[in-house]
Design an enzyme around this catalytic site. Sequence first.
Site, mmCIF file in Angstrom:
data_model
loop_
_atom_site.group_PDB
_atom_site.id
_atom_site.type_symbol
_atom_site.label_atom_id
_atom_site.label_comp_id
_atom_site.label_asym_id
_atom_site.label_seq_id
_atom_site.Cartn_x
_atom_site.Cartn_y
_atom_site.Cartn_z
ATOM 1 N N CYS A 169 -86.895 12.298 -16.325
ATOM 2 C CA CYS A 169 -85.679 11.720 -17.340
ATOM 3 C C CYS A 169 -85.695 10.650 -17.505
ATOM 4 C CB CYS A 169 -85.179 13.137 -17.271
ATOM 5 S SG CYS A 169 -85.404 14.895 -16.894
ATOM 6 N N ASP A 216 -91.097 21.411 -22.064
ATOM 7 C CA ASP A 216 -89.786 20.345 -22.367
ATOM 8 C C ASP A 216 -90.029 19.772 -23.766
ATOM 9 O OD1 ASP A 216 -88.695 18.125 -22.057
ATOM 10 O OD2 ASP A 216 -90.047 17.134 -21.006
ATOM 11 N N HIS A 248 -87.967 20.917 -19.332
ATOM 12 C CA HIS A 248 -87.522 19.272 -18.303
ATOM 13 C C HIS A 248 -86.794 19.473 -17.355
ATOM 14 C CE1 HIS A 248 -86.810 15.811 -20.338
ATOM 15 N NE2 HIS A 248 -85.281 15.168 -19.649
#
Length: 270
Positions: A169, A216, A248
């Site tokens: 991330c 995501d 995600h």
Amino acid sequence: MKGIVWTAALLITTASAFGEPNPSHEHAGDVFQYFHGFRHWFDDGVINNGTPAGETVELGGENVYLSYPRRNQTEYGILYLTDIFGNALVNNKLLADSLARAGYFVAMPDLFQGDPVPVDAMSNPNSGFNMTEWRARHPQSQVEGIIETAIEAVRSEFGTTKLGATGYCFGGKYVAIFLAEGRGIDAGFTAHPSSVTADEWESIAGPISIEFGELDNSNTPENRTNIEAIFAEGNKTFQTSLYADAEHGFAVRTDLTDKKKAFAQESAYL
Ligand SMILES: *[C@@H]1O[C@H](CO)[C@@H](O)[C@H](O)[C@H]1NC(C)=O
Ligand SMILES: *[C@@H]1O[C@H](CO)[C@@H](O)[C@H](O)[C@H]1NC(C)=O
Ligand SMILES: *[C@@H]1O[C@H](CO)[C@@H](O)[C@H](O)[C@H]1NC(C)=O
Ligand SMILES: *[C@@H]1O[C@H](CO)[C@@H](O)[C@H](O)[C@H]1NC(C)=O
């Protein structure tokens, strides 16, 4: 498995009996066969529970979580760049430990100097957490400085000569940034990266692997296609993977009772 293979190719692993990487392999296919056959000798995949095995030390004035492989070799290292939940999230430490168990010396700098996003900030509407203010407290220049310090310390104090980076991330952006020429990283891996600009992808100078999740929203099909086009046009050495039903953050934390998500996490762990 494929993720492991790729990093093997990136960072050059052959599975000796002691799990120490060997720089002689650079081709994923080569490494795959060798690696696969010996994997169980030193690597049982992602660690999902238990107590972190590493230690937090101060390097260059910043806290860094270190996790050592068997026999404590430090020549082949991985710089672990976290998500916004930082070193406080046990999953990040356990994933760092998983990478160490696979044969790498892992250094995970505290990118937020003790001020990560609280684990429940997103899920709890009453947490009072303000993302805008948090971001302002952790500008890119500051994060880059912390990473530079960690790279310098790992190379100078531990003698690490080959240093890859993994990023999840938030950390994914910095994998791209530090994979540019002269920034200190030899190979990059990122799962569900956030906010990486086209310029940053264009600037990478080493091999990269990206793991995407189908669900995501920050890496839409359009985003993925754009990234791959940038790599192809830039003659980069790259690999991308897409995992079914993966959201995600799946590589760090996911619902392991869901077989597809569990598969995604296990496959994408390195
Ligand atoms: C590896 O390093 C740790 C921490 O510094 C130490 O406790 C341990 O004894 C070392 N193990 C070996 C095999 O050198
Ligand atoms: C978050 O902080 C910003 C900047 O201080 C402020 O403008 C905004 O209203 C805050 N948001 C919430 C939901 O409190
Ligand atoms: C990803 O694509 C969306 C549109 O699908 C776009 O709005 C967004 O800016 C892109 N994100 C990045 C990081 O390029
Ligand atoms: C692409 O990169 C390879 C090395 O990976 C090099 O041999 C080749 O000449 C490059 N091609 C172009 C068009 O730059």
